[in-house]
Scaffold this motif. Structure first.
Motif, PDB file in Angstrom:
ATOM      1  N   SER A 254      65.743  65.767  11.752  1.00  0.00           N
ATOM      2  CA  SER A 254      66.614  64.646  11.194  1.00  0.00           C
ATOM      3  C   SER A 254      66.604  63.511  11.942  1.00  0.00           C
ATOM      4  CB  SER A 254      67.756  65.094  10.397  1.00  0.00           C
ATOM      5  OG  SER A 254      67.604  65.634   9.292  1.00  0.00           O
ATOM      6  N   PRO A 255      67.311  63.761  13.386  1.00  0.00           N
ATOM      7  CA  PRO A 255      67.517  62.654  14.241  1.00  0.00           C
ATOM      8  C   PRO A 255      66.150  61.855  14.471  1.00  0.00           C
ATOM      9  CG  PRO A 255      68.666  64.370  14.918  1.00  0.00           C
ATOM     10  CD  PRO A 255      67.859  64.805  14.103  1.00  0.00           C
ATOM     11  N   VAL A 256      64.961  62.566  14.835  1.00  0.00           N
ATOM     12  CA  VAL A 256      63.903  61.934  15.090  1.00  0.00           C
ATOM     13  C   VAL A 256      63.207  61.268  13.859  1.00  0.00           C
ATOM     14  CG1 VAL A 256      61.562  62.433  16.198  1.00  0.00           C
ATOM     15  CG2 VAL A 256      63.345  64.033  16.711  1.00  0.00           C
ATOM     16  N   ILE A 257      63.181  61.824  12.730  1.00  0.00           N
ATOM     17  CA  ILE A 257      62.767  61.200  11.452  1.00  0.00           C
ATOM     18  C   ILE A 257      63.650  59.841  11.283  1.00  0.00           C
ATOM     19  CG2 ILE A 257      62.862  61.263   8.803  1.00  0.00           C
ATOM     20  CD1 ILE A 257      60.567  62.850  10.237  1.00  0.00           C
ATOM     21  N   GLU A 258      64.938  59.770  11.376  1.00  0.00           N
ATOM     22  CA  GLU A 258      65.767  58.710  11.439  1.00  0.00           C
ATOM     23  C   GLU A 258      65.430  57.402  12.172  1.00  0.00           C
ATOM     24  OE1 GLU A 258      67.993  57.832   8.785  1.00  0.00           O
ATOM     25  OE2 GLU A 258      66.969  59.508   8.070  1.00  0.00           O
ATOM     26  N   TYR A 259      65.030  57.998  13.615  1.00  0.00           N
ATOM     27  CA  TYR A 259      64.486  57.027  14.449  1.00  0.00           C
ATOM     28  C   TYR A 259      63.147  56.448  14.040  1.00  0.00           C
ATOM     29  CZ  TYR A 259      61.514  55.616  18.412  1.00  0.00           C
ATOM     30  OH  TYR A 259      60.493  54.912  19.310  1.00  0.00           O
ATOM     31  N   LEU A 260      62.196  56.977  13.599  1.00  0.00           N
ATOM     32  CA  LEU A 260      60.924  56.885  13.214  1.00  0.00           C
ATOM     33  C   LEU A 260      61.148  55.691  11.912  1.00  0.00           C
ATOM     34  CD1 LEU A 260      58.795  60.104  13.527  1.00  0.00           C
ATOM     35  CD2 LEU A 260      58.839  57.952  15.034  1.00  0.00           C
ATOM     36  N   ARG A 261      62.005  56.059  11.227  1.00  0.00           N
ATOM     37  CA  ARG A 261      62.282  55.072   9.841  1.00  0.00           C
ATOM     38  C   ARG A 261      62.927  53.876  10.405  1.00  0.00           C
ATOM     39  NH1 ARG A 261      65.116  60.175   6.095  1.00  0.00           N
ATOM     40  NH2 ARG A 261      63.074  60.846   5.241  1.00  0.00           N
ATOM     41  N   VAL A 263      62.369  52.401  13.241  1.00  0.00           N
ATOM     42  CA  VAL A 263      61.120  51.584  13.866  1.00  0.00           C
ATOM     43  C   VAL A 263      60.381  51.004  12.918  1.00  0.00           C
ATOM     44  CG1 VAL A 263      59.371  51.809  15.236  1.00  0.00           C
ATOM     45  CG2 VAL A 263      61.398  52.883  16.085  1.00  0.00           C
ATOM     46  N   GLU A 264      60.143  51.687  11.696  1.00  0.00           N
ATOM     47  CA  GLU A 264      59.288  51.290  11.017  1.00  0.00           C
ATOM     48  C   GLU A 264      59.608  50.101   9.841  1.00  0.00           C
ATOM     49  OE1 GLU A 264      55.776  51.260   8.691  1.00  0.00           O
ATOM     50  OE2 GLU A 264      56.034  52.248  10.482  1.00  0.00           O
ATOM     51  N   ALA A 265      61.059  50.325   9.690  1.00  0.00           N
ATOM     52  CA  ALA A 265      61.924  49.122   9.212  1.00  0.00           C
ATOM     53  C   ALA A 265      61.993  48.110   9.675  1.00  0.00           C
ATOM     54  CB  ALA A 265      63.370  49.573   8.637  1.00  0.00           C
ATOM     55  N   MET A 266      62.024  48.113  11.357  1.00  0.00           N
ATOM     56  CA  MET A 266      62.310  46.926  11.907  1.00  0.00           C
ATOM     57  C   MET A 266      60.762  46.252  12.195  1.00  0.00           C
ATOM     58  SD  MET A 266      64.629  48.436  15.008  1.00  0.00           S
ATOM     59  CE  MET A 266      64.693  47.212  16.220  1.00  0.00           C
ATOM     60  N   LYS A 267      59.764  47.182  12.221  1.00  0.00           N
ATOM     61  CA  LYS A 267      58.279  46.524  12.235  1.00  0.00           C
ATOM     62  C   LYS A 267      57.964  45.534  10.878  1.00  0.00           C
ATOM     63  CE  LYS A 267      55.930  49.889  14.815  1.00  0.00           C
ATOM     64  NZ  LYS A 267      55.036  51.258  15.001  1.00  0.00           N
TER      65      LYS A 267
END
Length: 272
Positions: A254-261, A263-267
């Protein structure tokens, strides 16, 4: 997933969730030796966002003793069969018979710490994770030594890529083998130079989750229990993902998935 024999740049980051069906793994040994507990945890890893669940029936921690093929298969086979209905399953093994049996049961990737099962992966049209290790788990941390760890690991993985092309491996992932026959300084050198491995043109897999070298670098120090190293693991995984890793192998998805989400939202909001 992308064609791993193509460009590393086209593959979106993937989180591989660790499922140790063993009594003696360094972090969670014994938690999932019951088949139903293991299946439930594997499904939970998928639900959290794992793109791959990596099932292992033999610990490869430093000093671990090899188990028989029969015992390893007893541990992993019902778990692989069940989880293959839910998503992508990899089999974490260094034994040909175990790999073949797991692939017949529904696994589609061989996670191979011995880097010796490329032909087996190719035979089944499966992916192959080829990892660098100096020595074997029983002895690998006794006195690891390199003249230049980055270049030696690079050349080894380059050889794995050549083998994969020769065998006709469908998807190849290369793993520098953090913690497998390496000191703290060796591990740090590999992480600092991850972008060097992008030259191989193949997705890079990094496994740093809960490893002892993380604790030795922080306030936790070496004596911290592996499960207490999650913050350090997340930081190291973020480093890996921002320096070229396409796949990170983790205990906590979960913590890594939240990080990736995030980053994607910021992009998506850039320039809006």
């Amino acid at each position: 997933m992308s064609d791993a024999m193509g460009s590393n740049q086209i593959m979106r980051p993937v989180v591989m969730g660790i499922l140790n069906v063993t009594p003696d793994s360094f972090s969670d040994g014994g938690r999932y030796v019951d088949t139903q507990d293991a299946i439930r945890h594997g499904r939970d890893l998928f639900a959290q966002g794992a793109g791959i669940v990596d099932v292992g029936g033999e610990s490869t921690r430093p000093g671990a003793q090899e188990v028989s093929e029969t015992e390893e298969l007893r541990r992993i086979l019902p778990v692989v069969e069940a989880l293959a209905e839910d998503g992508v399953v990899s089999i974490d093994t260094r034994k040909e018979r175990v790999a073949k049996t797991a692939l017949r049961a529904g696994a589609t990737i061989v996670n191979d710490v011995s880097a010796s099962l490329g032909a087996t992966a190719a035979e089944f049209g499966a992916g192959w994770v080829a990892m660098h290790a100096q020595g074997v788990p029983e002895t690998m941390q006794q006195s690891p030594h390199y003249a230049d760890v980055v270049e030696e690991v690079y050349r080894f993985l380059q050889g794995c890529r050549i083998q994969a092309e020769k065998f006709g491996v469908r998807e190849l992932y290369l793993d520098p083998g953090i913690g497998f026959g390496k000191t703290v300084d060796h591990n740090l050198a590999l992480l600092r130079n991850l972008t060097r491995f992008l030259d191989l043109g193949t997705p890079i897999l990094v496994g740093v989750s809960r490893k002892s070298f993380l604790a030795s670098l922080t306030r936790l120090q070496q004596m911290a229990a592996p499960i207490e190293r999650e913050e350090q693991s997340l930081a190291a995984n973020i480093w890996a993902l921002t320096h070229g890793a396409s796949v990170v192998r983790v205990h906590e998805v979960s913590p890594v998935i939240e990080y990736l989400r995030l980053v994607e939202a910021m992009k998506m909001t850039e320039g809006s």
